[in-house]
Design an enzyme around this catalytic site. Structure first.
Site, PDB file in Angstrom:
ATOM      1  N   HIS A   1      30.496  -4.495 -19.610  1.00 18.08           N
ATOM      2  CA  HIS A   1      30.984  -5.792 -19.132  1.00 18.08           C
ATOM      3  C   HIS A   1      30.277  -6.928 -19.848  1.00 18.08           C
ATOM      4  O   HIS A   1      29.080  -6.858 -20.137  1.00 18.08           O
ATOM      5  CB  HIS A   1      30.800  -5.923 -17.621  1.00 18.08           C
ATOM      6  CG  HIS A   1      29.371  -5.808 -17.147  1.00 18.08           C
ATOM      7  ND1 HIS A   1      28.542  -6.902 -16.989  1.00 18.08           N
ATOM      8  CD2 HIS A   1      28.631  -4.732 -16.773  1.00 18.08           C
ATOM      9  CE1 HIS A   1      27.359  -6.504 -16.542  1.00 18.08           C
ATOM     10  NE2 HIS A   1      27.385  -5.182 -16.407  1.00 18.08           N
TER      11      HIS A   1
ATOM     12  N   ASP B   1      30.473 -10.091 -18.475  1.00 18.44           N
ATOM     13  CA  ASP B   1      30.082 -11.080 -17.473  1.00 18.44           C
ATOM     14  C   ASP B   1      28.655 -10.847 -16.996  1.00 18.44           C
ATOM     15  O   ASP B   1      28.144  -9.709 -17.020  1.00 18.44           O
ATOM     16  CB  ASP B   1      31.054 -11.086 -16.290  1.00 18.44           C
ATOM     17  CG  ASP B   1      31.118  -9.757 -15.558  1.00 18.44           C
ATOM     18  OD1 ASP B   1      31.161  -8.712 -16.229  1.00 18.44           O
ATOM     19  OD2 ASP B   1      31.122  -9.762 -14.307  1.00 18.44           O
TER      20      ASP B   1
ATOM     21  N   ASP C   1      21.310  -6.689 -18.817  1.00 15.53           N
ATOM     22  CA  ASP C   1      22.517  -6.307 -18.073  1.00 15.53           C
ATOM     23  C   ASP C   1      23.701  -7.159 -18.528  1.00 15.53           C
ATOM     24  O   ASP C   1      24.027  -8.141 -17.895  1.00 15.53           O
ATOM     25  CB  ASP C   1      22.253  -6.501 -16.586  1.00 15.53           C
ATOM     26  CG  ASP C   1      23.336  -5.914 -15.697  1.00 15.53           C
ATOM     27  OD1 ASP C   1      24.201  -5.188 -16.212  1.00 15.53           O
ATOM     28  OD2 ASP C   1      23.326  -6.195 -14.487  1.00 15.53           O
TER      29      ASP C   1
ATOM     30  N   GLU D   1      32.751  -7.228 -13.768  1.00  9.61           N
ATOM     31  CA  GLU D   1      31.966  -6.141 -13.191  1.00  9.61           C
ATOM     32  C   GLU D   1      30.991  -6.653 -12.146  1.00  9.61           C
ATOM     33  O   GLU D   1      30.743  -6.002 -11.137  1.00  9.61           O
ATOM     34  CB  GLU D   1      31.209  -5.392 -14.294  1.00  9.61           C
ATOM     35  CG  GLU D   1      30.662  -4.030 -13.864  1.00  9.61           C
ATOM     36  CD  GLU D   1      29.274  -4.075 -13.226  1.00  9.61           C
ATOM     37  OE1 GLU D   1      28.839  -3.056 -12.669  1.00  9.61           O
ATOM     38  OE2 GLU D   1      28.610  -5.148 -13.289  1.00  9.61           O
ATOM     39  N   GLU D   2      30.442  -7.843 -12.390  1.00 12.91           N
ATOM     40  CA  GLU D   2      29.461  -8.403 -11.470  1.00 12.91           C
ATOM     41  C   GLU D   2      30.109  -9.109 -10.281  1.00 12.91           C
ATOM     42  O   GLU D   2      29.417  -9.518  -9.357  1.00 12.91           O
ATOM     43  CB  GLU D   2      28.557  -9.401 -12.210  1.00 12.91           C
ATOM     44  CG  GLU D   2      27.766  -8.811 -13.368  1.00 12.91           C
ATOM     45  CD  GLU D   2      26.643  -7.888 -12.932  1.00 12.91           C
ATOM     46  OE1 GLU D   2      26.570  -7.563 -11.717  1.00 12.91           O
ATOM     47  OE2 GLU D   2      25.858  -7.475 -13.781  1.00 12.91           O
TER      48      GLU D   2
ATOM     49  N   GLU E   1      25.231   0.488 -18.859  1.00 16.00           N
ATOM     50  CA  GLU E   1      24.386  -0.113 -17.828  1.00 16.00           C
ATOM     51  C   GLU E   1      22.909   0.224 -18.084  1.00 16.00           C
ATOM     52  O   GLU E   1      22.585   1.301 -18.587  1.00 16.00           O
ATOM     53  CB  GLU E   1      24.782   0.407 -16.446  1.00 16.00           C
ATOM     54  CG  GLU E   1      26.132  -0.073 -15.953  1.00 16.00           C
ATOM     55  CD  GLU E   1      26.143  -1.556 -15.600  1.00 16.00           C
ATOM     56  OE1 GLU E   1      25.053  -2.158 -15.492  1.00 16.00           O
ATOM     57  OE2 GLU E   1      27.236  -2.108 -15.439  1.00 16.00           O
TER      58      GLU E   1
ATOM     59  N   HIS F   1      19.225  -9.206 -13.183  1.00 16.85           N
ATOM     60  CA  HIS F   1      19.586 -10.165 -12.139  1.00 16.85           C
ATOM     61  C   HIS F   1      18.417 -11.078 -11.747  1.00 16.85           C
ATOM     62  O   HIS F   1      18.547 -11.864 -10.805  1.00 16.85           O
ATOM     63  CB  HIS F   1      20.124  -9.464 -10.887  1.00 16.85           C
ATOM     64  CG  HIS F   1      21.432  -8.766 -11.111  1.00 16.85           C
ATOM     65  ND1 HIS F   1      22.292  -8.452 -10.079  1.00 16.85           N
ATOM     66  CD2 HIS F   1      22.045  -8.321 -12.237  1.00 16.85           C
ATOM     67  CE1 HIS F   1      23.362  -7.841 -10.564  1.00 16.85           C
ATOM     68  NE2 HIS F   1      23.232  -7.748 -11.887  1.00 16.85           N
TER      69      HIS F   1
END
Length: 375
Positions: free
Chosen positions: A66, A68, A99, A133-134, A162, A348
């Site tokens: 991903h 995003d 990520d 995805e997030e 990931e 994150h």
């Protein structure tokens, strides 16, 4: 400056907060097109998705990921601007470094090197990339998979980029993930004055014993690949804000992370049985985020283990721990799925970062997996 680092920097500079792609997929697509990939852009709702494929025959190896990223949080707490990547003491700082834009860059560069060395490789290579995805994960990978299934385009092996590693690159790969089942429980009572409880029905008091039983329930024992299923309450809300009012309702938000030892339907039934034992008046709304999946063994896991052993000089651990990933949408098609990427220690977080020295080895591991499977 390595090719992987250069592309990683380019991707991080683009503020692709869900569901915005910020042209990350365009950058990837342009490079893949140059080495013979057929490019399909699939937009569903406000989500950009990329399906790129080189070759028309099987077996089909797919890189998935991903573009995003999650929001930055308080910009004032970052030591450098999150979308202006900066290298300090060997660490690359920026939102999405771990990520998972470093993995996306490694995938592209690995393919470029592999195709140059093996232009007539066996089977096909594909990329399935989303910008959702997030977020809700409604118009992303799941919709692309529906499209592929409708035209009978089957993925044989899927590597999701990931961040799976914990202490050193390649020490852990995820060969499965637990299922995720969400519940919003509203227990109904009767509002009234706290001085006259006999004229009211306090839903908080009624809820407490049932919540205790749910939290103490042993749902299963897990198995060789999965830990035991867990029940966790994430939010409880009740009351009017006044200290002299018994509320009419209490809302309890909870989640199951469950193994292959129990089904979502069984969890629902057992939850209702516990609530019914307490004679509650309640409403319970369910949502299933994903079913558990497992790639216990096979060519993909073996290829990854070989590549990590040869490049990183370590034996990797298979794990199903952690949250969910888009692998949950791909595995039900019959594909072998695993997750392999950089360290996940700062994902994150404020000052998300990745070790620059890990980027080239990750690229080498990805390329070696392609060699193992498609030559």
């Amino acid at each position: 400056m390595s090719a992987t680092l250069d592309l990683t920097l380019d991707l991080i500079r683009r503020p692709s907060v869900t569901p915005i792609d910020a042209d990350c997929q365009t950058i990837m697509a342009e490079r893949l097109a140059k080495i013979g990939f057929h490019i399909e852009k699939m937009r569903f709702g406000d989500v950009d998705n990329l399906w790129a494929r080189r070759g028309t025959t099987g077996p089909l190896f797919c890189f998935a990921g991903h573009t995003d990223v999650v929001p930055t949080g308080d910009l004032g707490k970052w030591s450098s601007a999150p979308f202006l990547p900066e290298i300090r003491d060997g660490q690359l700082y920026g939102r999405g470094t771990a990520d998972m834009k470093s993995a996306l860059a490694a995938m592209v560069v690995a393919c470029e090197r592999f195709v140059e060395a093996h232009p007539t490789h066996d089977g096909s290579i594909a990329f399935l990339i989303t910008s959702d995805e997030e977020g809700p994960s409604i118009n992303g990978t799941v919709k692309v998979i529906e499209t592929l299934e409708a035209r009978q385009e089957k993925i044989t092996w899927c590597l999701v980029g990931e961040p799976s590693s914990t202490k050193t690159l390649g020490d852990v790969i995820k060969n499965g993930r637990r299922g995720s089942l969400n519940g919003i429980l509203t227990i109904h009572g009767k509002q009234g004055h706290v001085a006259y409880p006999h004229l009211a029905d306090n839903p908080i008091h009624r809820a407490a014993p049932a919540i205790t039983d749910l939290s103490r329930e042993v749902w299963d024992q897990g198995n060789a690949f999965f830990p035991a299923t867990t029940f966790q309450i994430s939010n409880i809300a009740a009351g009017t804000g006044a200290n002299n009012v018994i509320p009419a309702d209490i809302e309890v938000v909870f989640n199951f992370r469950f193994s292959t030892e129990v089904t979502a339907e069984q969890l629902k039934a057992r939850t209702h049985a516990i609530l019914d034992q307490h004679g509650l008046k309640y409403t319970l709304n369910w949502s299933l985020s994903g079913l558990p999946f497992l790639t216990a063994e096979g060519e993909l896991v073996a290829a990854a283990q070989t590549a990590i052993r040869d490049i990183a000089r370590i034996d990797t651990e298979l794990s199903t721990s952690g949250g969910t990933s888009d692998g949950r949408f791909i595995a039900p098609t019959g594909a072998q799925v695993l997750e392999l990427g950089v360290l996940n220690a700062t994902i994150h977080q404020i000052d998300e970062r990745v070790d620059v020295a890990s980027l080239e080895p990750l690229t080498d591991i990805y390329e070696r997996i392609l060699v193992e499977l498609l030559t």
